[in-house]
Design an enzyme around this catalytic site. Structure first.
Site, PDB file in Angstrom:
ATOM      1  N   GLY A 120     -47.864 -82.353 -68.764  1.00 34.82           N
ATOM      2  CA  GLY A 120     -48.807 -81.779 -67.799  1.00 34.82           C
ATOM      3  C   GLY A 120     -50.101 -81.352 -68.453  1.00 34.82           C
ATOM      4  O   GLY A 120     -51.123 -81.181 -67.798  1.00 34.82           O
ATOM      5  N   ASN A 121     -50.079 -81.184 -69.795  1.00 33.58           N
ATOM      6  CA  ASN A 121     -51.305 -80.868 -70.548  1.00 33.58           C
ATOM      7  C   ASN A 121     -52.177 -82.111 -70.761  1.00 33.58           C
ATOM      8  O   ASN A 121     -53.345 -81.990 -71.126  1.00 33.58           O
ATOM      9  CB  ASN A 121     -50.978 -80.286 -71.921  1.00 33.58           C
ATOM     10  CG  ASN A 121     -50.754 -78.790 -71.894  1.00 33.58           C
ATOM     11  OD1 ASN A 121     -49.638 -78.321 -72.102  1.00 33.58           O
ATOM     12  ND2 ASN A 121     -51.802 -78.034 -71.637  1.00 33.58           N
ATOM     13  N   SER A 122     -51.597 -83.276 -70.583  1.00 32.67           N
ATOM     14  CA  SER A 122     -52.328 -84.515 -70.852  1.00 32.67           C
ATOM     15  C   SER A 122     -53.676 -84.536 -70.146  1.00 32.67           C
ATOM     16  O   SER A 122     -53.760 -84.305 -68.946  1.00 32.67           O
ATOM     17  CB  SER A 122     -51.521 -85.728 -70.379  1.00 32.67           C
ATOM     18  OG  SER A 122     -50.673 -86.179 -71.374  1.00 32.67           O
ATOM     19  N   ASP A 161     -56.845 -94.404 -74.584  1.00 29.96           N
ATOM     20  CA  ASP A 161     -56.156 -93.579 -73.591  1.00 29.96           C
ATOM     21  C   ASP A 161     -57.127 -92.620 -72.899  1.00 29.96           C
ATOM     22  O   ASP A 161     -56.862 -91.428 -72.775  1.00 29.96           O
ATOM     23  CB  ASP A 161     -55.011 -92.794 -74.240  1.00 29.96           C
ATOM     24  CG  ASP A 161     -54.049 -92.226 -73.198  1.00 29.96           C
ATOM     25  OD1 ASP A 161     -54.076 -92.690 -72.039  1.00 29.96           O
ATOM     26  OD2 ASP A 161     -53.279 -91.307 -73.537  1.00 29.96           O
ATOM     27  N   HIS A 197     -53.358 -92.609 -69.287  1.00 29.97           N
ATOM     28  CA  HIS A 197     -51.961 -92.662 -68.848  1.00 29.97           C
ATOM     29  C   HIS A 197     -51.671 -91.673 -67.718  1.00 29.97           C
ATOM     30  O   HIS A 197     -50.654 -91.794 -67.042  1.00 29.97           O
ATOM     31  CB  HIS A 197     -51.002 -92.443 -70.025  1.00 29.97           C
ATOM     32  CG  HIS A 197     -50.883 -91.027 -70.495  1.00 29.97           C
ATOM     33  ND1 HIS A 197     -51.518 -90.563 -71.627  1.00 29.97           N
ATOM     34  CD2 HIS A 197     -50.199 -89.978 -69.994  1.00 29.97           C
ATOM     35  CE1 HIS A 197     -51.217 -89.291 -71.804  1.00 29.97           C
ATOM     36  NE2 HIS A 197     -50.415 -88.908 -70.829  1.00 29.97           N
ATOM     37  N   GLY A 236     -57.859-112.360 -81.390  1.00 29.43           N
ATOM     38  CA  GLY A 236     -56.686-112.972 -80.776  1.00 29.43           C
ATOM     39  C   GLY A 236     -55.632-113.447 -81.745  1.00 29.43           C
ATOM     40  O   GLY A 236     -55.042-114.519 -81.546  1.00 29.43           O
TER      41      GLY A 236
END
Length: 391
Positions: free
Chosen positions: A239-241, A165, A134, A294
């Site tokens: 901002g730590n991501s 992620d 992200h 699916g």
């Protein structure tokens, strides 16, 4: 995720001009450890010899703060990631979700630039960097700041996996780059020290310290469904991501990825062992190949038993069949009840998801279905999940 309460979270991606109310504070007394005393000096030693030994002992004790020393060694391998993208037309539900927490006009007119900030860490001397998906998703340009260099490196996305992620970037430098060693998150215990390094709110190389508060936390973030996140009380902010969560040996034990927006001291990280399972695919294939059936599923509840007029208490009910999916090609229908896969009983929707998840793309499986009062066996060829598809 069945059986677990969805925690209202926000993926930790810093948006330019954004503002998050509240602050997270953590006071930590860093323990200082000293080397064992040297052998006693002989009574015959001179005063000058005693003085020399005392000075040597002081030098050995200097800079023995474990955390400070570890940060000095690990910090240079942590990078700041700056991205820029152009927003066009109406925003996606994901972007609207972020703006509810980070501020901004939820209905921009025309086009406008969006700048974001995150963190990452270098895993190879030739410039491979691990971060959150992200952080770089939909970015038109990605710049990487490395400690000690004035130059901002252009970064290329080598691979990404929205489901976990994760993303791997590549930069090219003239010299070997500092790296971080990957640890073993399976060995972590609740109560172990944890250190987060990142760029919260654009504050370069901020260090926060805490402990591992819990393991194997389930969490839903948008479309991502996590089952085994690490929980830490080391402060994690926008901002730590993508930055590393480290042990006292300076080894990466997790990737900081989310916070609980309504609580202090509750942050989450992807265990590094989970990352290592897919890292090779991300670097060499650019993606993680995931099996796909699916369908949407739900447990066979007492209410559904009554609705279908059956006395079965175990199984997974098909709620939706995606167009063009392996399930549709095999003849699955809404309302079918999956009873067995390859003669192994299916007790719940979660178990069915886990069984399909362990399959390989292209494998054939025999599904026993209950439909309209009859049992029917169908053969399914497991497909590959396409993250660009709307289904």
């Amino acid at each position: 995720m069945s059986g677990s309460k969805t925690i209202k979270t926000v993926a930790v991606s810093f948006l330019a001009g954004s503002l998050l109310t509240g602050a997270f504070w953590l006071g930590v007394d860093n323990a200082t450890y000293f080397n064992p005393a040297k052998e006693s000096v002989s009574a015959k030693a001179t005063t000058s010899q005693n003085t020399s030994i005392q000075q040597a002992s002081l030098l050995e004790q200097k800079d023995t703060n474990v955390i400070a020393k570890m940060v000095d060694e690990a910090g240079p391998a942590v990078v700041k990631i700056e991205t820029e993208s152009v927003e066009k037309g109406t925003m996606s539900e994901r972007d609207l979700f972020f703006r509810q927490f980070f501020g901004g006009d939820p209905f921009p007119q025309g086009q406008q630039k969006k700048q974001s900030l995150g963190s990452g860490f270098i895993i190879s001397k030739d410039g491979y960097i691990v971060t959150n998906n992200h952080v770089i998703e939909a970015a038109d340009t990605i710049k990487v700041n490395v400690t000690g260099t004035k130059e901002k490196y252009d970064a290329k996305v080598i691979g990404s996996d929205p489901e976990l992620d994760l993303a791997v970037l590549k930069i090219t430098a003239k010299e070997d780059l500092p790296t971080l060693k990957l640890g073993n998150s399976d060995l972590i215990r609740v109560g172990d020290w944890s250190v987060a390094i990142g760029n919260p709110y654009g504050l370069d190389h901020t260090v926060t310290v805490g402990v591992i508060s819990a393991k194997e936390r389930p969490l839903n973030i948008g479309e991502a469904r996590f089952k085994n996140l690490l929980q830490t009380d080391a402060s994690i902010n926008p901002g730590n991501s993508g930055g590393p969560l480290l042990n006292l040996q300076g080894e990466v034990i997790g990737i900081n990825t989310a916070i609980n927006a309504e609580a202090q001291g509750i942050g989450f990280a992807i265990p590094i062992n989970t990352v290592q399972e897919v890292l090779d695919d991300l670097i060499h294939k650019g993606k993680v190949s995931r099996p796909w059936l699916g369908v949407s599923l739900q447990d066979l509840t007492p209410e559904l038993q009554k609705y279908f007029g059956i006395d079965m208490s175990e199984g997974a009910v098909i709620g939706y069949v995606a167009n063009g999916s392996p399930a549709e090609k095999a003849g699955f229908q809404q309302g079918d009840i999956v009873v067995e896969i390859d003669k192994q009983k299916v007790k719940s929707a979660d178990q069915l998801v886990e069984m399909v998840g362990k399959s390989k793309v292209g494998e054939k499986h025999q599904f026993l279905l209950y439909r309209n009062g009859k049992f029917e066996t169908v053969t399914v060829i497991i497909g590959e999940k396409n993250y660009n598809s709307k289904e």
